[in-house]
Write an enzyme that holds these catalytic residues in place. Sequence first.
Site, PDB file in Angstrom:
ATOM      1  N   THR A   1       0.825  -1.209   0.000  1.00 42.42           N
ATOM      2  CA  THR A   1       0.000   0.000   0.000  1.00 42.42           C
ATOM      3  C   THR A   1       0.862   1.263   0.000  1.00 42.42           C
ATOM      4  O   THR A   1       1.743   1.412   0.842  1.00 42.42           O
ATOM      5  CB  THR A   1      -0.888   0.012   1.266  1.00 42.42           C
ATOM      6  OG1 THR A   1      -1.583  -1.227   1.330  1.00 42.42           O
ATOM      7  CG2 THR A   1      -1.871   1.160   1.229  1.00 42.42           C
ATOM      8  N   GLU A   2       0.594   2.165  -0.963  1.00 43.54           N
ATOM      9  CA  GLU A   2       1.295   3.450  -1.066  1.00 43.54           C
ATOM     10  C   GLU A   2       2.813   3.287  -1.177  1.00 43.54           C
ATOM     11  O   GLU A   2       3.570   4.178  -0.801  1.00 43.54           O
ATOM     12  CB  GLU A   2       0.957   4.358   0.139  1.00 43.54           C
ATOM     13  CG  GLU A   2      -0.527   4.571   0.381  1.00 43.54           C
ATOM     14  CD  GLU A   2      -1.200   5.460  -0.664  1.00 43.54           C
ATOM     15  OE1 GLU A   2      -0.475   6.024  -1.507  1.00 43.54           O
ATOM     16  OE2 GLU A   2      -2.435   5.580  -0.624  1.00 43.54           O
ATOM     17  N   LEU A   3       3.241   2.123  -1.659  1.00 41.56           N
ATOM     18  CA  LEU A   3       4.666   1.788  -1.772  1.00 41.56           C
ATOM     19  C   LEU A   3       5.397   1.920  -0.434  1.00 41.56           C
ATOM     20  O   LEU A   3       6.582   2.235  -0.386  1.00 41.56           O
ATOM     21  CB  LEU A   3       5.366   2.624  -2.854  1.00 41.56           C
ATOM     22  CG  LEU A   3       4.977   2.329  -4.303  1.00 41.56           C
ATOM     23  CD1 LEU A   3       5.939   3.033  -5.266  1.00 41.56           C
ATOM     24  CD2 LEU A   3       4.994   0.824  -4.611  1.00 41.56           C
TER      25      LEU A   3
END
Lengths: 417, 422
Positions: A143-145
């Site tokens: 998630t979100e890198l």
Amino acid sequence: MASVCFYFQGHQPLRLRHYTVFDNGNRYFDDYKNAAICTKVANKCYLPANRLLLNLIKKYDGRFRIAYSLTGILLEQLQQYSPEVLSTFDALAETGCVEFLAETYYHSLSFLYSRDEFLEQVSKHMETIEYLFGQKPRIFRNTELIYNNDLAALIESTGKFDAIASEGADHILGFRSPNFVYRPKGCDKLKLLLKNYALSDDIAFRFSDRNWSQWPLTADKFAQWVSAVNGNGNVVNLFMDYETFGEHQWADTGIFDFMNHLPQEILKHPDNDFKTPSEVARSYEPVGTIDVPHLTSWADTERDVSAWLGNAMQSNAIHELYRLEKKIKNTSDEIIIADWRKLQISDHFYYMCTKYFADGDVHKYFNPYDSPYDSYINFMNVLHNLGSRCSARTAEPALCGLSQDKGRPGLQTQIGD
Amino acid sequence: MRVFMLGWEFPPFISGGLGTACYGLTKAMDRLNIKVIFCLPATADSDYATHVKLLTPSSKLSTSGKLRNVVFRTIPSLLQPYSTSQGYKQHLKEKRKAQSQGSAAICSIGPTDYSGDMYTEVHRYAAIAAELAKDEEFDVVHAHDWMTYPAGIAVAKASGKPLIVHIHSTEFDRSGEHVNQMVYDIERMGMHAADKVIAVSNFTRNIIISRYGLSAEKVEVVYNGIEHNGNGNINLGETQIGKDEKIVLFLGRITMQKGPEYFLMAAKKVLDVMDNVKFVMAGSGDLMQRAVEMAAELGIGQKMLFTGFLHGEDVERIYRMADLFVMPSVSEPFGLVPLEALGNDVPVIISKQSGVSEVLRHALKVDFWDIDEMANKIIAVLKYPPLGVTLRDHGRYETGKLRWKDAAQRCAQIYEELLVTV
């Protein structure tokens, strides 16, 4: 050789309805708003972009290749509100030129709070992708890198992945370039793909910015920048939100035309090609080790997790949420567990961010609330209700007159029915 | 730059926010080296022998610090024994004769159904102020709220200097739709006669444009600032409130404008689901009696505390005790009190029908009539501690950015623009 590796992130949160302390229903989500936004984005972005990319793939006969990471929450909503989008994704999968990545089904921050929950969500997502598109994902993106050494180690230990994607932030790269494949510190096999944020953000953020010295961005100009990597890099990882096309950058900015011409311009240079993340991982060996002890992400200029966990409200809300894990899972009630997981969607915490609240800014556009305080109040009211449902659930067997000496498995079967 | 400023109250003779605002503004102007001649009616307890008295900065009118560039001129009040309504008329007649066309506007004011003290005082003040201004040198005339507009008009006409009227509140804020026609007429006349109108918020600016028929380009917004005082630690002494009880505070005049009944109705809703909380109404006003009765009718009398009007230390003390401040105003041109509360580390809920909600982001906002949402937010602050912490930390920082210095600078800018065009 310069390989262009496109990966598009597709996600739509589930927005909560206005829920006060006086409410006690168990419908937490604003179905009307979620449906309206989902169909709007489908018409402005997913459908036209899928159509365009499908045409390009056919036109270049296997030379144009891309990847997607689509959250389970997006896929659920598409199934419900815009099933035609799913069939175009399916058509893309059929071409053999499109790869699907693995992530947490609920676009959650679970890696930070519960490893068990995290792995369960990743498995659920992989099963869904395999069911819908007939592919077993081999690349993981969080998630979100959000990324650090521990995440890489955990992902490697599952034995299911060849590579993991992360942000090519300056503070983790130092003088090094994101245009190579690396090895996460502490890993033996897993490879690390780093986003080239400069070139990615040229498309995702700056494309329509008329104050930008490079405006207007044309496909041949962009292709020149990519070709310049030849000789000092192997791959240009262009990771961006899929909603860039038609939603963040509206159609009238020319973003679709840009994309339409890009493959042709990139492929003009004989040393360039397109690769999916798995192909990149297969083609190139790591040139060095990247050490990331602290959390990074692809958000804001800080590239950290402060957009979700930066203030006392965010930290309180997420701790209270994961504190319920055992209680929730003990109910074995699929609806309660699904509701709890939907509250893990990272956007709920993003809405509570006060960092840029004073200036308005990018955070505002995506925020359904008037203020971060309103979002926290709403979330906490819902969470309290969910907690009370667990208590009611565990109390129920006694009320139904079930004898207390029955073991837990027996109770669970009863409840499961 | 020299300003002839007309006010109605000034510390320590204060009944509301107007005096506080005039004090903050003139103090900041003083620091910017703007010369201010501040003209105001003296209050009942003054015993000045002459009509005009010059007060030096060290005298009792200036409350703290030294204002080097501000001089005060006071006009004795009609509340003094010698003045009657008859006497006022006589006096005004003489003044009218003595003056040029300057007071013509005053004569045109119509109905005398409002023949109380305010009416006579307003016009007497106008006549004397114009007289007084003859001996002064200044570049602009700056009048605060309707009581001073006739005076502002008179002084501006007599001197030929541009007039700025500053709107801290309108008749619609104070009286809802039941406006006093005479007050409205004076307000309207003042705004139309002015070369520039300053509103304390966009909320008020919109009222001015829609209700008083002014053209939009004539009305500027200058937000109020807030004085920042360090607070010493105050011991929580003997009170009727246990430590395990939360305190929700209403502080202000108990009048229609401030929405006390919405506070009570929200309190009732909160008390339906929470027990360990007390509601304090600090202030007095014409709805005080009604508020006490209403609390009893709602059956929450034992959870309500009416303190009456609080002074100085008691105000700080009540802030120290409060967990939350609520301003449910029906129509609030600006609203300094929530800023005071934040300055005292108390998180705030404010009505959306207020000017301060335009400048304060780190506050919870509700429509004054939405008592369900008001109760929801009150409970949230009491129940989820991180909410209060975040509101307080950010809110305190935010109020630090609202400075009188900026308001004074903006006024100076408006003066200069006027002087160029005139």
